[in-house]
Write an enzyme that holds these catalytic residues in place. Structure first.
Site, PDB file in Angstrom:
ATOM      1  N   HIS A 149       0.904  -1.059   0.056  1.00 38.58           N
ATOM      2  CA  HIS A 149      -0.067  -0.029   0.112  1.00 38.58           C
ATOM      3  C   HIS A 149       0.869   1.278   0.047  1.00 38.58           C
ATOM      4  CE1 HIS A 149      -3.588   2.595   1.365  1.00 38.58           C
ATOM      5  NE2 HIS A 149      -2.690   3.069   1.682  1.00 38.58           N
ATOM      6  N   GLU A 150       1.905   1.220   0.811  1.00 36.13           N
ATOM      7  CA  GLU A 150       2.640   2.427   0.890  1.00 36.13           C
ATOM      8  C   GLU A 150       3.798   2.671  -0.343  1.00 36.13           C
ATOM      9  OE1 GLU A 150       2.552   4.707   3.372  1.00 36.13           O
ATOM     10  OE2 GLU A 150       1.043   3.296   4.176  1.00 36.13           O
ATOM     11  N   HIS A 153       1.714   4.584  -3.150  1.00 38.74           N
ATOM     12  CA  HIS A 153       1.984   6.124  -2.984  1.00 38.74           C
ATOM     13  C   HIS A 153       3.297   6.508  -3.843  1.00 38.74           C
ATOM     14  CE1 HIS A 153      -1.104   6.836  -0.135  1.00 38.74           C
ATOM     15  NE2 HIS A 153      -0.637   6.056   0.701  1.00 38.74           N
ATOM     16  N   GLU A 198      -5.944   6.663  -1.197  1.00 41.18           N
ATOM     17  CA  GLU A 198      -5.933   5.439  -0.505  1.00 41.18           C
ATOM     18  C   GLU A 198      -6.401   4.333  -1.069  1.00 41.18           C
ATOM     19  OE1 GLU A 198      -4.492   4.936   2.546  1.00 41.18           O
ATOM     20  OE2 GLU A 198      -3.539   7.046   2.077  1.00 41.18           O
TER      21      GLU A 198
END
Length: 301
Positions: A149-150, A153, A198
């Protein structure tokens, strides 16, 4: 095509379990547009269209602010490497390979609040920080979903916007010459962008785990999990809860209350994120991405 082998990773101490071997296909030519959420693209375009926003960002994200954020994080955390928390190091390397991304530095920071975040500081290697309470709460594969998930970004170049959003929402009201109305307007638009971003990064987590239940389990545990309750939680029941929320907010009053509930949040509600992950896992877009990756990993000879 790269096939990443996930080794025998030691599980969390309190669970006394280990991950079995599995293989996951990688996406060497993956682009952010291949998986970015439509709301992310839409809200990013809106931010870029705000007059003077880039100039304001240069002021707020100057060398002093960057150095403060950088030193604050590396000075209070443990840098993960081959010789330090090597299991976490391998999870990050494998996740980065799947997303066709250079692995950032990974830090573990002592905190009772389960959280992870990414910082991309100009001129320095990006890094991801994971709190110790998150390590205690999640299985290794769930923890890798958080890393992915990070990484999402970084893959989508969210880093500069994330730093900008944090500074704006925390300190814009005190900046000389920046009125309260303008600050609040910027905050609202940045929060709307953050919520959309997100959703994109949850998709990155799914691309790495290639199992929607792993990603949804993370969201469920962040909603109401603890190390002692983790083995009792049910992903399917949480998805039913998500659909119940949709039904309850489908009428005009529910729609209004739902918007009021989420307007000041930096993240979408966990049940809504779970539903989005489940929907995308069933979508032709995700299935085609995975099918092409699998086909490319077994070329005809």
């Amino acid at each position: 095509m790269v096939v990443v082998q996930f080794g025998f990773v030691e599980g969390l101490r309190k669970q006394g379990k280990s991950q079995r071997w599995r293989a996951a296909v990688a996406f060497p030519n993956l682009k952010s547009d291949d998986f970015s959420h439509p709301l992310d693209r839409q809200n990013t375009a809106l931010l870029k269209a705000i007059p003077g926003l880039n100039e304001l960002g240069k002021i707020l994200l100057g060398p002093v602010a960057e150095q403060v954020m950088f030193l604050e994080n590396i000075g209070t955390s443990v840098l993960v490497s081959e010789d330090q928390l090597s299991n976490l190091y391998r999870l990050m390397l494998d996740a980065s390979k799947i997303l066709s991304l250079e692995a950032p530095d990974l830090y573990v920071r002592q905190s009772p609040t389960p959280n992870a975040y990414t910082l991309a500081i100009g001129g320095k290697k990006p890094f991801v920080v994971i709190h110790t309470s998150l390590v205690e709460l999640l299985t290794p594969m769930e923890l890798q979903a958080v890393m992915a998930h990070e990484l999402g970004h970084l893959k989508c170049d969210h880093g500069i916007w994330l730093s900008f959003a944090n500074i704006i929402t925390l300190g814009a009201y005190t900046l000389p010459g920046l009125g309260t109305v303008i600050a609040r307007s910027l905050e609202e638009q940045l929060l709307r962008w953050l919520r959309a971003a997100e959703l994109t990064c949850d998709r990155a987590a799914l691309l790495v785990t290639q199992d929607p239940k792993v990603v949804i389990s993370v969201l469920m545990k962040l909603s109401g999990g603890s190390p002692s309750l983790a083995n009792q939680l049910n992903v399917d029941a949480f998805l039913k809860q998500a659909h119940s929320y949709d039904e309850a907010s489908s009428n005009p009053l529910g729609w209004y209350l739902r918007n009021a509930q989420t307007r000041q949040l930096s993240h979408p509600l966990p049940v809504l994120r779970a539903r989005e992950v489940d929907n995308w896992a069933r979508s032709p877009q995700y299935k085609n991405l995975l099918a092409h990756a699998i086909k490319a990993s077994h070329p005809m000879t």
